[in-house]
Design a protein around this motif. Sequence first.
Motif: not given
Length: 302
Positions: A11-14, A41-47, A61-68
């Motif tokens: 969240d902070v990096v985003a 990123e390794a846990q999420a399966g990609g950058p 993918a980052g936007r999706t994970l950041h929303r959750y």
Amino acid sequence: MFDTDALVLLDVVARTGSFTAAALQLNYTQSAVSRRIATLEAQAGGPLFARLPRGVRLTPAGRTLHRYAREVLERLGRAGEELAAIHQGTGGRLRVGAFATANAVLVPAALRELRAARPEVAVSMVEGLSTHLMDGLGRAEIDIAVVSDHPSGLGAGPEVEVTRLMEDELLVALPGGHPLAGRARVDLRDLRDESWIEGAPPGTVTMLGAACARAGFAPRIDLRIAEWTGKLGYVAAGLGVTLVPAMAAPAVRPDVALCSLGELAPRRTVYAALPRTAALPAASALLGLLGAGAGLPAAGRS
């Protein structure tokens, strides 16, 4: 799958758009931020971030994970606030148990004061026999219970602490036009020929039966009505007399007269019961209000 610290870092990096800015805000080194994001990123399966000449930007993918991640962090934040309120006694839910007569005046008056002082505390009520309430307290289903030692005693286990609130005298309720209705005190022996209204099944040992036995007679019971509010309706209609707890006297209908039976009056003791350990602050606050309502200078636990 994802730990809370990793979601906070995401969240902070985003929000800052920079590993360097996130490292400064979280008191990490930049290399530590880079390593932890790589692990995430390794846990999420990609950058999760696109590395740019100046800073970083979330990938799809980052936007999706950041929303959750934001939803999870907001929920955890609210949970922390609610837990703090519970432990401070200013919020959460307080589960209160009481026997029926205590709900006539004593408990509602104390809960009114509690609501005024701690409006964020939600209250749920359980009404029942004192033995059942004590069992519920022992099973952690109730946070505080108002109970009586009649008819079965308290039966408090080692996990429960009790505080004596008051002695409750039982008064005789007479029809408003009864010849003895104007008296402050009546001798129970003067009521030996009355028709009594009782709730217990035949053969049950009751406070009425024990008191009348001490007075030298057995009460004649013509009507059996379980709840004392129902009994009063029959008394008002002139169909008999009954016993009413003094703690419920303020709620008694005006066409019924209440008189003390003096030394022959049956009496019971009313207590508040709390868990011996980890009692909620709101429950301790209600204990003090119950003690004040019962006329105690202060309600101490014993």
